[in-house]
Design a protein around this motif. Structure first.
Motif, PDB file in Angstrom:
ATOM      1  N   THR A 158       0.827  -1.212   0.000  1.00 54.92           N
ATOM      2  CA  THR A 158       0.000   0.000   0.000  1.00 54.92           C
ATOM      3  C   THR A 158       0.851   1.247   0.000  1.00 54.92           C
ATOM      4  O   THR A 158       0.578   2.215  -0.722  1.00 54.92           O
ATOM      5  CB  THR A 158      -0.934   0.001   1.230  1.00 54.92           C
ATOM      6  N   ARG A 208     -14.085   4.876  -5.006  1.00 58.85           N
ATOM      7  CA  ARG A 208     -13.764   3.958  -3.907  1.00 58.85           C
ATOM      8  C   ARG A 208     -13.167   2.656  -4.433  1.00 58.85           C
ATOM      9  O   ARG A 208     -12.241   2.096  -3.826  1.00 58.85           O
ATOM     10  CB  ARG A 208     -15.027   3.671  -3.090  1.00 58.85           C
ATOM     11  N   LEU A 209     -13.721   2.142  -5.531  1.00 58.92           N
ATOM     12  CA  LEU A 209     -13.175   0.932  -6.145  1.00 58.92           C
ATOM     13  C   LEU A 209     -11.743   1.168  -6.595  1.00 58.92           C
ATOM     14  O   LEU A 209     -10.864   0.305  -6.409  1.00 58.92           O
ATOM     15  CB  LEU A 209     -14.034   0.514  -7.334  1.00 58.92           C
ATOM     16  N   GLU A 268      -9.560   3.280  -5.314  1.00 59.06           N
ATOM     17  CA  GLU A 268      -8.690   3.311  -4.140  1.00 59.06           C
ATOM     18  C   GLU A 268      -8.475   1.907  -3.577  1.00 59.06           C
ATOM     19  O   GLU A 268      -7.360   1.541  -3.186  1.00 59.06           O
ATOM     20  CB  GLU A 268      -9.295   4.217  -3.070  1.00 59.06           C
ATOM     21  N   TRP A 269      -9.557   1.115  -3.537  1.00 54.82           N
ATOM     22  CA  TRP A 269      -9.442  -0.238  -2.985  1.00 54.82           C
ATOM     23  C   TRP A 269      -8.531  -1.111  -3.838  1.00 54.82           C
ATOM     24  O   TRP A 269      -7.694  -1.848  -3.312  1.00 54.82           O
ATOM     25  CB  TRP A 269     -10.837  -0.873  -2.896  1.00 54.82           C
ATOM     26  N   ARG A 286      -4.916  -0.153  -3.298  1.00 55.08           N
ATOM     27  CA  ARG A 286      -4.382  -0.605  -2.009  1.00 55.08           C
ATOM     28  C   ARG A 286      -4.180  -2.112  -1.967  1.00 55.08           C
ATOM     29  O   ARG A 286      -3.279  -2.608  -1.300  1.00 55.08           O
ATOM     30  CB  ARG A 286      -5.341  -0.219  -0.867  1.00 55.08           C
ATOM     31  N   ASN A 287      -5.044  -2.854  -2.672  1.00 55.86           N
ATOM     32  CA  ASN A 287      -5.058  -4.306  -2.513  1.00 55.86           C
ATOM     33  C   ASN A 287      -4.587  -5.064  -3.748  1.00 55.86           C
ATOM     34  O   ASN A 287      -4.946  -6.224  -3.919  1.00 55.86           O
ATOM     35  CB  ASN A 287      -6.478  -4.756  -2.152  1.00 55.86           C
TER      36      ASN A 287
END
Length: 241
Positions: free
Chosen positions: A109, A205-206, A208-209, A212-213
């Motif tokens: 991340t 949001r998707l 960012e997710w 991060r992942n």
């Protein structure tokens, strides 16, 4: 029926797994998040290039697999090869769990937040007069980046090779597989065009997710590929029916 229903189900799961990868979902989401109006033809150019490159790689993989299947010794169906496939599948499963630690996710991340590589690709690809060439280059690069983690695709081409008797059927299945791979990104693109205000925040949001992942998603994909490799080997060895 072209292939057994269980093989078709396995291909669908693998294709949907492949649809969550760096090149088939993360990059398209980044492109959709570019400022200004969404340029449908550019998103389609990117996704079309990804599908074509994957299709070409699939033909190469199936050609190699079919030549082994057609050999007098039936190398791919020999017991030593199947045992090796089972061992490889188990190892991939173990790796997918062992490497997905909290510390590794935190480091990934932090690196993703510092890196501006994807942003620079997006700005170039969605920019001026040479945008089409940049998009195609981005698509090819994204697929090449995924070569090391292309295990679901390799498993899928193996299933297609062993479950089809003609090239026409195999190529049709491969084309359908590649279309399923880009289907979620196409759905997000349509949603972005038809309901921009509603999709803006969920898409952000998707984005960012996924950023991060990325590491965890890749390991999850590797684990699924390992499961299918092991399960296929066990079935071919006759240990389960």
């Amino acid at each position: 029926m072209i292939i057994p229903i269980e093989s078709a189900g396995a291909l669908l799961v693998l294709a949907l797994t492949d649809s969550l990868s760096f090149g088939t979902l993360l990059v398209p989401v980044w492109l959709l998040m570019a400022p200004g109006l969404t340029r449908l033809h550019r998103i389609l150019l990117y996704l079309g290039t990804v599908a074509v490159v994957y299709f070409a790689i699939g033909i190469v993989l199936m050609a190699g697999g079919r030549s082994l299947l057609d050999s007098p010794s039936g190398l791919l169906e020999s017991r030593p090869i199947l045992v090796g496939q089972l061992a490889a599948g188990v190892i991939l499963l173990v790796i997918s769990f062992a490497l997905d630690t909290k510390a590794a996710r935190a480091r990934a991340t932090e690196r993703s937040q510092r890196s501006g590589r994807i942003r620079r690709w997006r700005e170039r690809a969605m920019g001026g007069g040479k945008a089409s060439a940049a998009l195609m280059g981005l698509a090819i690069t994204a697929v090449l980046v995924e070569v090391a983690s292309m295990l679901p695709y390799i498993a899928a081409t193996g299933i297609i090779t062993t479950q089809t008797s003609t090239w026409t059927t195999a190529l049709l299945l491969l084309a359908c597989y590649c279309l399923v791979m880009i289907a979620p990104a196409l759905a997000l693109t349509i949603a972005r065009l038809t309901a921009r205000n509603l999709i803006e925040e969920p898409l952000h949001r998707l984005d960012e997710w996924l950023t991060r992942n990325t590491r965890s998603t890749t390991l999850w994909i590797i684990g699924i590929a390992g499961f299918f490799l092991a399960a296929t080997a066990i079935q071919s060895l006759g240990w389960i029916r």
